[in-house]
Structure formats: structure tokens, C-alpha cells
Motif scaffolding. Sequence first.
Motif, PDB file in Angstrom:
ATOM      1  N   ARG D  62       0.964  -1.176  -0.058  1.00  0.00           N
ATOM      2  CA  ARG D  62      -0.038   0.270   0.048  1.00  0.00           C
ATOM      3  C   ARG D  62       0.795   1.230   0.105  1.00  0.00           C
ATOM      4  O   ARG D  62       0.580   2.472  -0.471  1.00  0.00           O
ATOM      5  CB  ARG D  62      -0.781  -0.071   1.291  1.00  0.00           C
ATOM      6  CG  ARG D  62      -2.086  -1.146   1.114  1.00  0.00           C
ATOM      7  CD  ARG D  62      -2.709  -1.332   2.451  1.00  0.00           C
ATOM      8  NE  ARG D  62      -3.577  -2.535   2.272  1.00  0.00           N
ATOM      9  CZ  ARG D  62      -4.124  -3.088   3.443  1.00  0.00           C
ATOM     10  NH1 ARG D  62      -3.692  -2.671   4.571  1.00  0.00           N
ATOM     11  NH2 ARG D  62      -4.964  -4.236   3.010  1.00  0.00           N
ATOM     12  N   CYS D  63       2.137   0.962   0.715  1.00  0.00           N
ATOM     13  CA  CYS D  63       2.771   2.197   0.821  1.00  0.00           C
ATOM     14  C   CYS D  63       3.465   2.719  -0.730  1.00  0.00           C
ATOM     15  O   CYS D  63       3.453   3.970  -0.888  1.00  0.00           O
ATOM     16  CB  CYS D  63       3.793   2.121   1.758  1.00  0.00           C
ATOM     17  SG  CYS D  63       5.210   3.258   1.758  1.00  0.00           S
ATOM     18  N   VAL D  64       3.784   1.794  -1.266  1.00  0.00           N
ATOM     19  CA  VAL D  64       4.184   1.996  -2.669  1.00  0.00           C
ATOM     20  C   VAL D  64       3.348   2.306  -3.625  1.00  0.00           C
ATOM     21  O   VAL D  64       3.488   3.605  -4.286  1.00  0.00           O
ATOM     22  CB  VAL D  64       4.913   0.531  -3.440  1.00  0.00           C
ATOM     23  CG1 VAL D  64       5.319   0.727  -4.842  1.00  0.00           C
ATOM     24  CG2 VAL D  64       6.077  -0.029  -2.737  1.00  0.00           C
ATOM     25  N   SER D  65       2.102   2.005  -3.502  1.00  0.00           N
ATOM     26  CA  SER D  65       0.824   2.275  -4.351  1.00  0.00           C
ATOM     27  C   SER D  65       0.503   3.822  -3.940  1.00  0.00           C
ATOM     28  O   SER D  65       0.548   4.738  -4.850  1.00  0.00           O
ATOM     29  CB  SER D  65      -0.243   1.340  -3.974  1.00  0.00           C
ATOM     30  OG  SER D  65      -1.467   2.263  -4.711  1.00  0.00           O
ATOM     31  N   LYS D  66       0.694   4.262  -2.757  1.00  0.00           N
ATOM     32  CA  LYS D  66       0.449   5.617  -2.172  1.00  0.00           C
ATOM     33  C   LYS D  66       1.499   6.448  -2.838  1.00  0.00           C
ATOM     34  O   LYS D  66       1.290   7.771  -2.918  1.00  0.00           O
ATOM     35  CB  LYS D  66       0.190   5.903  -0.833  1.00  0.00           C
ATOM     36  CG  LYS D  66      -1.433   5.239  -0.468  1.00  0.00           C
ATOM     37  CD  LYS D  66      -1.656   5.443   1.143  1.00  0.00           C
ATOM     38  CE  LYS D  66      -3.221   5.347   1.380  1.00  0.00           C
ATOM     39  NZ  LYS D  66      -3.355   5.745   2.703  1.00  0.00           N
TER      40      LYS D  66
END
Lengths: 94, 94, 94, 85, 85, 85
Positions: D62-66
Motif C-alpha cells: 500500500r505504501c508503494v501504491s500511495k
Amino acid sequence: MDKSMLGDLGTLPPEDQARMSTMIDQLQIRDSLRMYNTLVERCFTDCVDTFRRKTLDKQEETCVKRCAEKFLKHSMRVGMRFAELNQGAATQDE
Amino acid sequence: MDKSMLGDLGTLPPEDQARMSTMIDQLQIRDSLRMYNTLVERCFTDCVDTFRRKTLDKQEETCVKRCAEKFLKHSMRVGMRFAELNQGAATQDE
Amino acid sequence: MDKSMLGDLGTLPPEDQARMSTMIDQLQIRDSLRMYNTLVERCFTDCVDTFRRKTLDKQEETCVKRCAEKFLKHSMRVGMRFAELNQGAATQDE
Amino acid sequence: MAANNNTPNALEKEQIFGMAEKEMEYRVELFNKLTHTCFAKCVEKRYKESELNMGENSCIDRCVSKYWQVTNLVGQLLGSGRPPM
Amino acid sequence: MAANNNTPNALEKEQIFGMAEKEMEYRVELFNKLTHTCFAKCVEKRYKESELNMGENSCIDRCVSKYWQVTNLVGQLLGSGRPPM
Amino acid sequence: MAANNNTPNALEKEQIFGMAEKEMEYRVELFNKLTHTCFAKCVEKRYKESELNMGENSCIDRCVSKYWQVTNLVGQLLGSGRPPM
């Protein structure tokens, strides 16, 4: 940065030695300019925290001077220890 | 860094492809050396906090090993997700 | 980075001026790409703290936008003040 | 380098290669910043084990996506017209 | 550069010098990170004097030594076969 | 590059351009560090609005001015004789 850190240049042909030496000089210049920038940033961050005036007060100035001197002495000490460890590692290699 | 990140080299003349390829290799080398430095700094900072002895104790050593392994696994996972997003963006472009 | 920061190129022979100008352009490109990266990192770090979903929520998005705008305005203001100080220093030199 | 005559001249070629190099440096730096930021946000600092656990793994994704979205969002604000990647 | 014929060609030479340069940059960066990390860990931030005191000095020595060990330890884990220095 | 004969040779020229490049890199880095340090010191992290308020603006001006003074002060200590800018 200590030039001795960067290995033996004696085995290269002369024209390449010259080029290598230039490269090392340039890296040393870049390195010392970066060190200067980093030192300023660190001592500013540690010593200057109020912005009610646009000039440094006496206390901030003293703090910056001590910080810079300490950092330089620290950096020299680290350099000596680092060189010893490099020396040791190089000896083991042979 | 994944070589595929860096775009398509097939459209360049051969001599420029060679040069571009050399440039990419050099960036990859620099990148992996930097990664190594950053990993050491991070795991040292997180795991080593006492300086009563000059050698790592067992606990610090274990901490550093786990930290490094975790970081590498993390980095690989980020690389995969990053590649998927790049892929998606490239597909949209066409 | 302001081109005027980088000194007077008028004293160089034309071919070297061209090369110097290319070098400055490249540094400016690198600089603006780095600025972009740093801005993203800072605003992400300040604004995004929960990872229960894989998309930004409205609040995070607003925070990122304001952060980026503030940073750009800040950066322009710093650039102006910096140019004034540089100007002053250059005048003293003469 | 000196052989072909209808290709871009030396200085132009420098500019082209220089641009490509800057672009690659940018991508590498983006990747590195993303990696370090998400490590700091998602990975437990006590290092009790050497595996990433499930919570850490989904946090990373999720961090990469955000982070990617923030990169795009800032790119739009800067109005450069060029994609951030 | 164009004179000798049995030496490596221009591109090969670029690679050799490029490698040497990356290696040096790596060492400089290692030294800088070590310096800044040990300053943060060992030196009193209030700057009451401009000398390093005995406690700081011995902390610095041990910090450098431990940092060195961590560099070696991580080098072994990466299994690169190459010495970290 | 190969045309004029009474100009500095290739290696000397590399040195001159290399120096100029390092100098520029230094100025850019100084500017970037100053920008990020003063942002951290002066700008409210909650980002309630996208404008800089009066307090932030005057803090920024003073921060730049003080940073500049610290640069000069450290330059004097390093006794380089060269102006920090």
C-alpha cells in the motif's frame, strides 16, 4: 578523504595515472565542498532555533563555532581510525 | 534498480547502444554500492547504541543481520510493486 | 537554481561557453528532477501515515497538494532572498 | 565518434546522453527514496525476526501504491506535462 | 588517446575509469556516513566547549570500530565475495 | 577540440571544467540544504492552507539570512581564504 585510501596508482601507464590523479583530485574537491555544506547544515540545525531577528546572536555564534570545531576534530579522529582499519584490511589481503 | 526500468534501447544505432548500455551498467554499480552504504548506515543506527566496547556483542550482531535481511526482502518487494506500476503506466501511454 | 548564481560566462571562448552552458543546463535539469523527488518524499512523509487502503483518501490528497504548493512558494522565496545575498556578496567583492 | 557525418555533432550527443543519464538518475533516486520511506513507515524497528510479516508486507504494498499516487499528484501540480516516470 | 593500438579501446577504458570512480565514490560515501553517524551517536549536542572530551573520544573510536564490523557483516550477508573496502 | 593549439590541453581543460562543475554543484547543494532546513524550521507541518502566512514568511527571510551568516562563519573558521560563495 585521504588519498592513500584510494589504492595504488603505480601500476598504471603514465597517461592513465595522470587522468586517475585528476579524477581523485576532483573527487577530493567535491568531497571537501560537500563536507563544508554538511557542516554548515548540521551546526545551523543544532544551534539556530529562533527567528525573531535576522542576525545571529552571540550565543548562536559561539554555538556554531564550537560545533564546527568539534566536527572538524571529530572528522580528523575518524579519519585516523578509518585509515588504521583500512591498513589492517589491506595487510590481511596480502 | 531494474534494467527494464530504463526504457527501450533498441531504437539507437549500435555504437550509441553500447555507450548507453555502459552508462546503465555504471549507474547500476553506483546504485548497488550506494544501497550497500545506506543499508549499513541504517542497520548500524537502529542496532548499535552502546559504546562501552569496541566489538559488536551477540545481540547487536543478530540485530544487524535481521535488519539487513529484512531490508533486502523489503527492497525486492518494493522493486516488484514498482515494476508493476511502471508497467501499468507504460501501457497507458501507448 | 538560478542561472545568474553561476557566475559570468562572458570571458570564455565561444566553444567553451557552449560547453559550459550545456553543463549548466544539465545541472539545472538534474536539480529540478531532484527537487521533484525531494518534494514528493517530504509531502508523502508528512501527509501519509496510514496504510489500511492502497489509495490516498481525500484528506491525504488535500494535505499533499497544500504541502507541495507551500514548498514551491517557500522555495521561490528562498531563491529571491538567496539571490539578494549573493548580489550583496558579489558587490562587496568588487 | 569521428566517423559518421550526418549524425548529431559531439556536443548535441553529449546533451542527449546527458539527458538520458539525468532521467535514469531520477528514476533510481525515486526508487531509493520510496524504498527508504516505506521501510521507515512499515517495518518494525526492533528486528525480532528476519522475515517480513504479513502486516509489514501489506503495508509495503500500500505504501508503494500511495507513494506512486503522490508522485503523480505532485507531477500534475508542477504542470510539467511530462509523466513523473 | 588515439595513439596506442594495443591498449584497451576508448569504451573499455571508460568502463575501467568509471569503475574506479564508482569505487572511490563508494569509499568517500562510506567515510562520510560513518563520520556523520558517529558524530550523532557520540558528540554532545549542546556544544559547551570546542574540544572533544575523553568520553567522546573513546566513544568515537569504538563507534568507528563497530561501524567497520557492521560493514563487514553486511558484506558477508550480501555474499558478494568482494571485500566491502 | 583538436583544432586550436595554443589553448590548454585536453587534460587541463578537463580540470578547469571539472572545477567549475564542482563549484556549481556546491552552490546548488548549498541552496537545496538551505531550502530544506528553513522549510523544516519555519513551515507549519499540518498544512491547513496552501499559502505561506506572515509568520512563516518572516521566519523564512530571517532563516535564509542566518543560514548565510553561518556559512560565512564556518568559511572563516575553515580559514580557506576563499569566499563560501
